[in-house]
Write a protein that holds these residues in place. Structure first.
Motif, PDB file in Angstrom:
ATOM      1  N   ILE A  92       0.848  -1.190   0.000  1.00 21.83           N
ATOM      2  CA  ILE A  92       0.000   0.000   0.000  1.00 21.83           C
ATOM      3  C   ILE A  92       0.886   1.243   0.000  1.00 21.83           C
ATOM      4  CG2 ILE A  92      -1.668   1.294   1.400  1.00 21.83           C
ATOM      5  CD1 ILE A  92      -2.521  -1.537   2.546  1.00 21.83           C
ATOM      6  N   HIS A  93       0.672   2.160  -0.950  1.00 23.37           N
ATOM      7  CA  HIS A  93       1.447   3.404  -0.981  1.00 23.37           C
ATOM      8  C   HIS A  93       0.522   4.591  -0.749  1.00 23.37           C
ATOM      9  CE1 HIS A  93       0.004   4.198  -5.042  1.00 23.37           C
ATOM     10  NE2 HIS A  93       0.367   2.976  -5.404  1.00 23.37           N
ATOM     11  N   GLU A  94       1.130   5.787  -0.716  1.00 21.01           N
ATOM     12  CA  GLU A  94       0.385   6.983  -0.338  1.00 21.01           C
ATOM     13  C   GLU A  94      -0.813   7.244  -1.256  1.00 21.01           C
ATOM     14  OE1 GLU A  94       2.943  10.350   0.231  1.00 21.01           O
ATOM     15  OE2 GLU A  94       1.320  11.627   0.990  1.00 21.01           O
ATOM     16  N   GLY A  95      -0.709   6.828  -2.515  1.00 18.79           N
ATOM     17  CA  GLY A  95      -1.790   7.089  -3.466  1.00 18.79           C
ATOM     18  C   GLY A  95      -3.024   6.217  -3.259  1.00 18.79           C
ATOM     19  N   ILE A  96      -2.918   5.159  -2.472  1.00 22.22           N
ATOM     20  CA  ILE A  96      -4.057   4.238  -2.347  1.00 22.22           C
ATOM     21  C   ILE A  96      -4.410   3.875  -0.905  1.00 22.22           C
ATOM     22  CG2 ILE A  96      -3.777   3.196  -4.639  1.00 22.22           C
ATOM     23  CD1 ILE A  96      -2.425   0.765  -3.278  1.00 22.22           C
ATOM     24  N   TYR A  97      -3.822   4.553   0.090  1.00 20.37           N
ATOM     25  CA  TYR A  97      -4.087   4.080   1.459  1.00 20.37           C
ATOM     26  C   TYR A  97      -5.509   4.351   1.917  1.00 20.37           C
ATOM     27  CZ  TYR A  97      -3.566   8.715   3.684  1.00 20.37           C
ATOM     28  OH  TYR A  97      -3.726  10.015   4.063  1.00 20.37           O
ATOM     29  N   GLU A 115     -14.237  -2.688  -6.623  1.00 19.58           N
ATOM     30  CA  GLU A 115     -15.175  -1.698  -7.181  1.00 19.58           C
ATOM     31  C   GLU A 115     -15.662  -0.728  -6.121  1.00 19.58           C
ATOM     32  OE1 GLU A 115     -18.413  -3.264  -9.531  1.00 19.58           O
ATOM     33  OE2 GLU A 115     -17.078  -4.844 -10.273  1.00 19.58           O
ATOM     34  N   ALA A 116     -16.041  -1.276  -4.963  1.00 14.13           N
ATOM     35  CA  ALA A 116     -16.629  -0.427  -3.920  1.00 14.13           C
ATOM     36  C   ALA A 116     -15.638   0.619  -3.415  1.00 14.13           C
ATOM     37  CB  ALA A 116     -17.118  -1.296  -2.762  1.00 14.13           C
ATOM     38  N   CYS A 117     -14.344   0.316  -3.485  1.00 15.88           N
ATOM     39  CA  CYS A 117     -13.346   1.201  -2.883  1.00 15.88           C
ATOM     40  C   CYS A 117     -12.473   1.922  -3.911  1.00 15.88           C
ATOM     41  CB  CYS A 117     -12.472   0.413  -1.919  1.00 15.88           C
ATOM     42  SG  CYS A 117     -13.417  -0.462  -0.649  1.00 15.88           S
ATOM     43  N   GLY A 118     -12.736   1.685  -5.199  1.00 17.06           N
ATOM     44  CA  GLY A 118     -11.994   2.436  -6.220  1.00 17.06           C
ATOM     45  C   GLY A 118     -10.595   1.923  -6.504  1.00 17.06           C
ATOM     46  N   LEU A 119     -10.425   0.611  -6.465  1.00 16.80           N
ATOM     47  CA  LEU A 119      -9.145   0.019  -6.873  1.00 16.80           C
ATOM     48  C   LEU A 119      -9.401  -0.933  -8.039  1.00 16.80           C
ATOM     49  CD1 LEU A 119      -7.755  -0.611  -3.284  1.00 16.80           C
ATOM     50  CD2 LEU A 119      -6.792   0.993  -4.958  1.00 16.80           C
ATOM     51  N   SER A 120      -8.347  -1.271  -8.774  1.00 12.66           N
ATOM     52  CA  SER A 120      -8.517  -2.069  -9.997  1.00 12.66           C
ATOM     53  C   SER A 120      -7.980  -3.478  -9.810  1.00 12.66           C
ATOM     54  CB  SER A 120      -7.772  -1.410 -11.156  1.00 12.66           C
ATOM     55  OG  SER A 120      -8.031  -0.027 -11.188  1.00 12.66           O
ATOM     56  N   ALA A 121      -8.819  -4.467 -10.115  1.00 12.91           N
ATOM     57  CA  ALA A 121      -8.384  -5.862 -10.081  1.00 12.91           C
ATOM     58  C   ALA A 121      -7.587  -6.155 -11.346  1.00 12.91           C
ATOM     59  CB  ALA A 121      -9.595  -6.786  -9.984  1.00 12.91           C
ATOM     60  N   GLU A 122      -6.418  -6.729 -11.176  1.00 18.17           N
ATOM     61  CA  GLU A 122      -5.578  -7.062 -12.324  1.00 18.17           C
ATOM     62  C   GLU A 122      -5.334  -8.564 -12.340  1.00 18.17           C
ATOM     63  OE1 GLU A 122      -1.178  -5.802 -14.108  1.00 18.17           O
ATOM     64  OE2 GLU A 122      -1.502  -5.755 -11.944  1.00 18.17           O
ATOM     65  N   PHE A 131      -4.646  -9.258  -8.571  1.00 22.90           N
ATOM     66  CA  PHE A 131      -3.694  -8.311  -7.981  1.00 22.90           C
ATOM     67  C   PHE A 131      -4.349  -6.931  -7.934  1.00 22.90           C
ATOM     68  CE2 PHE A 131      -1.246 -11.668  -9.954  1.00 22.90           C
ATOM     69  CZ  PHE A 131      -0.265 -11.946  -9.025  1.00 22.90           C
ATOM     70  N   VAL A 132      -3.741  -6.027  -7.146  1.00 26.61           N
ATOM     71  CA  VAL A 132      -4.177  -4.629  -7.138  1.00 26.61           C
ATOM     72  C   VAL A 132      -3.312  -3.878  -8.146  1.00 26.61           C
ATOM     73  CG1 VAL A 132      -4.399  -2.528  -5.754  1.00 26.61           C
ATOM     74  CG2 VAL A 132      -4.901  -4.759  -4.723  1.00 26.61           C
ATOM     75  N   LEU A 133      -3.918  -3.486  -9.250  1.00 29.85           N
ATOM     76  CA  LEU A 133      -3.166  -2.836 -10.340  1.00 29.85           C
ATOM     77  C   LEU A 133      -2.358  -1.649  -9.844  1.00 29.85           C
ATOM     78  CD1 LEU A 133      -2.670  -2.510 -13.453  1.00 29.85           C
ATOM     79  CD2 LEU A 133      -4.663  -0.996 -13.468  1.00 29.85           C
ATOM     80  N   GLU A 134      -2.927  -0.865  -8.949  1.00 32.92           N
ATOM     81  CA  GLU A 134      -2.272   0.362  -8.484  1.00 32.92           C
ATOM     82  C   GLU A 134      -1.099   0.098  -7.550  1.00 32.92           C
ATOM     83  OE1 GLU A 134      -5.500  -0.278  -8.396  1.00 32.92           O
ATOM     84  OE2 GLU A 134      -6.523   1.290  -9.548  1.00 32.92           O
ATOM     85  N   SER A 135      -0.969  -1.130  -7.046  1.00 34.10           N
ATOM     86  CA  SER A 135       0.091  -1.444  -6.091  1.00 34.10           C
ATOM     87  C   SER A 135       1.421  -1.620  -6.818  1.00 34.10           C
ATOM     88  CB  SER A 135      -0.271  -2.725  -5.334  1.00 34.10           C
ATOM     89  OG  SER A 135       0.762  -3.098  -4.468  1.00 34.10           O
ATOM     90  N   ARG A 136       2.522  -1.253  -6.172  1.00 33.16           N
ATOM     91  CA  ARG A 136       3.845  -1.328  -6.823  1.00 33.16           C
ATOM     92  C   ARG A 136       4.632  -2.557  -6.410  1.00 33.16           C
ATOM     93  NH1 ARG A 136       4.877   4.481  -5.041  1.00 33.16           N
ATOM     94  NH2 ARG A 136       3.408   5.641  -6.323  1.00 33.16           N
ATOM     95  N   ILE A 137       4.199  -3.224  -5.352  1.00 37.01           N
ATOM     96  CA  ILE A 137       4.801  -4.504  -4.982  1.00 37.01           C
ATOM     97  C   ILE A 137       3.662  -5.486  -4.778  1.00 37.01           C
ATOM     98  CG2 ILE A 137       6.169  -5.771  -3.273  1.00 37.01           C
ATOM     99  CD1 ILE A 137       7.760  -3.195  -2.792  1.00 37.01           C
TER     100      ILE A 137
END
Lengths: 209, 209
Positions: A92-97, A115-122, A131-137
């Motif tokens: 989790i980084h600052e852009g998605i916490y 969907e409910a929380c605004g993150l993208s399933a990859e 995976f969480v597309l927005e995550s970097r690790i």
């Protein structure tokens, strides 16, 4: 140098209001390993949930554990892991916490927290869990074992690391992955989020140094 | 927004040099809960060792767990805990992290890491195990259970919190203990130490927020 400390004993703890005690006891572990666990049940519904108790268990085989609590809405993740064996852990980084924290709400089992929380399933490389597309690790895992901790009805879920996704520039020569450079956050208590500033990496300690 | 990530699969992990793999896998949990465990054996020899895998297990009863690895010099701590039932966990701040790291060296069982590493053992309130005088958050624990994780010969050591020492000004109204204000550090990998900067505390999440 040493400062005067307040003392709270076992009776003082027992007499505290339960929410207050939960906040206090959750602060005592020190900074927490936080991450988002992505799963998909047998019929294809995605689930995403924040956890704050990841522990390293071993590097060979590469094993990662986390503590699962008994509350029903937290069990969706573990139910899916038992059903399908596969799951992802995403830093989790600052852009998605804020989105990550929102996954802790009590959504119904059929709701996708992505969907409910605004993150993208990859979905990638043929892996079953999202995976969480927005995550970097991002880490792909296979369930190895669940050990019940009967004393308080929790359990430790142990998975083997099957794959890792990371920013290439954050992997050091010696294998250390610079999670601070990748922007990973630390947690505190039940709801605190923190950026970090590296002091240093220390060399392997030997007696008489 | 999303950046290109490198992919390392299970075979890539297995083919890595073992020290490199240990560094990498140890980085994947995210930031780690670090602390110094103080013990004293039956004949009165002190022991102090840094651990990096504390987990919150529950607030009522107040239970803290940590992972114990099989290496012999790391077992002094657990041997003493089994022998005497009592131990302390002490947070690590910027003024003592080098001394704390040095406790990870392979000292003989009869050597006190307090003395060898330049930290002070503090005995107080009739508790058997020594606290770290220089630490600003100190926890007294009693062993409840040790659960073996047979898959890789580690174990999880579970203790009940019997007492807490903390700076009074760092305890918030709602029970949250501000460990950042107290100067507690986070760990990364096997040897990284980090200060933190709070982003914020988020409120209890509910669906449709």
């Amino acid at each position: 140098m040493s400062i005067q400390l307040e003392h709270l004993n076992r009776n003082g703890l027992l007499e505290m209001d339960s929410r207050k005690r939960a906040n206090l006891i959750n602060s005592l572990t020190g900074f927490k390993s936080i991450g988002l666990i992505g799963t998909k049940n047998k019929v294809g519904n995605d689930n995403l949930a924040i956890f704050n108790s990841f522990v390293h268990l071993g590097a060979n085989p590469a094993l990662l554990g986390f503590i699962s609590r008994p509350e029903a809405h937290l069990r969706h993740t573990v139910t899916n892991i038992i059903e399908t064996k596969y799951y992802t852990v995403n830093h989790i980084h600052e852009g998605i916490y804020k989105q990550a924290h929102q996954t802790s709400a009590r959504y119904a089992a059929e709701v996708s927290e992505f969907e409910a929380c605004g993150l993208s399933a990859e979905i990638k490389d043929g892996f079953y869990a999202p995976f969480v597309l927005e995550s970097r690790i991002q880490i792909a895992l296979e369930l190895k074992e669940i050990i019940d901790i009967k004393i308080n009805n929790t359990s430790i879920v142990i998975g083997e690391i099957l794959g890792i996704y990371y920013p290439n520039e954050d992997l050091c020569e010696d294998g250390y992955l610079d999670i601070e450079k990748a922007g990973s956050l630390a947690g505190s208590g039940l709801d605190g989020y923190h950026k970090t500033t590296s002091l240093e990496r220390l060399s392997y300690a030997k007696p008489k140094q």
